[in-house]
Design a protein around this motif. Structure first.
Motif, PDB file in Angstrom:
ATOM      1  N   ILE A 174      30.864   1.001  51.864  1.00  0.00           N
ATOM      2  CA  ILE A 174      31.746   1.525  50.817  1.00  0.00           C
ATOM      3  C   ILE A 174      31.289   1.005  49.459  1.00  0.00           C
ATOM      4  CG2 ILE A 174      34.111   1.429  49.889  1.00  0.00           C
ATOM      5  CD1 ILE A 174      35.056   1.385  52.860  1.00  0.00           C
ATOM      6  N   ILE A 222      32.977   8.112  53.480  1.00  0.00           N
ATOM      7  CA  ILE A 222      31.977   7.536  52.578  1.00  0.00           C
ATOM      8  C   ILE A 222      30.997   8.655  52.259  1.00  0.00           C
ATOM      9  CG2 ILE A 222      30.214   5.763  52.257  1.00  0.00           C
ATOM     10  CD1 ILE A 222      31.663   4.081  54.352  1.00  0.00           C
ATOM     11  N   GLY A 223      31.010   9.052  50.994  1.00  0.00           N
ATOM     12  CA  GLY A 223      30.186  10.199  50.626  1.00  0.00           C
ATOM     13  C   GLY A 223      30.631  11.415  51.418  1.00  0.00           C
ATOM     14  N   TYR A 280      33.277   7.875  58.701  1.00  0.00           N
ATOM     15  CA  TYR A 280      32.926   6.756  59.577  1.00  0.00           C
ATOM     16  C   TYR A 280      34.121   6.316  60.417  1.00  0.00           C
ATOM     17  CZ  TYR A 280      28.321   5.798  57.613  1.00  0.00           C
ATOM     18  OH  TYR A 280      27.013   5.869  57.260  1.00  0.00           O
ATOM     19  N   ILE A 293      31.290  -1.839  57.229  1.00  0.00           N
ATOM     20  CA  ILE A 293      31.830  -0.649  56.582  1.00  0.00           C
ATOM     21  C   ILE A 293      32.179  -0.974  55.126  1.00  0.00           C
ATOM     22  CG2 ILE A 293      34.340  -0.705  57.049  1.00  0.00           C
ATOM     23  CD1 ILE A 293      32.340   2.308  58.010  1.00  0.00           C
ATOM     24  N   ALA A 314      28.310   2.792  48.310  1.00  0.00           N
ATOM     25  CA  ALA A 314      28.640   4.145  47.871  1.00  0.00           C
ATOM     26  C   ALA A 314      29.284   4.121  46.487  1.00  0.00           C
ATOM     27  CB  ALA A 314      29.568   4.806  48.888  1.00  0.00           C
ATOM     28  N   THR A 339      37.026   6.271  57.693  1.00  0.00           N
ATOM     29  CA  THR A 339      36.783   6.074  56.267  1.00  0.00           C
ATOM     30  C   THR A 339      35.787   7.123  55.790  1.00  0.00           C
ATOM     31  OG1 THR A 339      36.893   3.726  56.816  1.00  0.00           O
ATOM     32  CG2 THR A 339      36.204   4.272  54.576  1.00  0.00           C
TER      33      THR A 339
END
Lengths: 148, 107
Positions: free
Chosen positions: A138, B63-64, B68, A134, A141, B61
């Motif tokens: 991140i 993300i974009g 998630y 993850i 991104a 989380t």
């Protein structure tokens, strides 16, 4: 994460003496807890220990003798919960005595303390790996390198 | 809708939540991906996710545009504490037994 508690100890006493301390209520009380234990398969007995509200445990342990092999093996169930009649801990306590030259090896196994222990095993193995993934997502991104 | 606070043991008592945790132990998934694996309504999936998050089993989380779900160890630390409690309980008791036996030997 180990889901079974194991202890192995050596006592410089013959198995028949150690066995007495595991199976005579008046001796059990001296080191473990007060109980109405009898070394008879099917006999039900109780222990009382400190309540642990954070774990939904009222301190009452309900036990039943499952197996008795004099001076060798003793197994009993070990159940408890937040209140009488509500059982969420359904575990097994197993004692094994092994004669040694100058004493006795005593093995204790306490298993089944958590139901669905497998899921904790899987989570324990999986979470770190997934946290890293993850983090990568991140970072990707944030730095705008998107994959089509 | 208010969510009840469940302890770690109640959280895993539900087979759907166990299945979610098992999937998440293999990979972090978006809420949509996770929901695809279940034959239950979206609100039902969301409710379970909320329970898992509140109990510290997962974190969410953004993300974009995706959300998630990732496993988090806080939830299962409680279970480790429970095991540790009994581990210490027995080692204390077994030491006491040793003391008793040694006293007996001296007599």
């Amino acid at each position: 994460m180990s889901k079974t508690i194991k202890h192995t100890l050596f006592y410089s006493h013959a198995p028949e003496i150690v066995w007495e301390y595991l199976t005579k209520a008046e001796l059990i009380e001296q080191w473990l807890m007060k109980s109405d234990f009898l070394p008879v398969v099917g006999h039900e007995f109780k222990f009382h220990t400190r309540p642990l509200p954070q774990f939904n445990f009222d301190g009452n342990v309900y036990c039943k003798v499952l197996e008795v092999v004099p001076q060798k093996k003793l197994i009993y169930s070990w159940k408890g919960g937040p209140r009488p009649g509500d059982i969420n801990m359904d575990s097994i306590v197993k004692w094994i005595l092994i004669p040694k030259d100058n004493g006795t090896e005593l093995q204790l196994e306490h298993s089944g303390l958590i139901e669905h222990a497998g899921i904790f095993q899987a989570m324990n193995e999986g979470w770190l790996k997934n946290i890293k993934k993850i983090d990568e997502l991140i970072n990707t991104a944030l730095h705008g390198t998107t994959h089509p | 809708m208010a969510q009840p606070t469940l302890d770690a043991f109640q959280v895993i008592a539900d087979p759907g939540r166990r299945q979610m945790l098992l999937l998440l132990s293999k990979n972090s998934l978006t809420i949509n991906n996770l929901a695809e694996n279940f034959d239950m309504s979206r609100p039902a999936v969301s409710k379970h996710i909320k329970i898992l998050q509140t109990a510290g089993f997962i974190s969410i989380t953004d993300i974009g545009r995706e959300r998630y779900c990732t496993l988090k160890p806080d939830g299962f630390n409680e279970v480790q504490d429970w095991i540790s409690y009994f581990d210490k309980f027995w080692s204390g008791k077994l030491k006491k037994l040793e003391m008793l036996l040694n006293q007996k030997a001296k007599k």
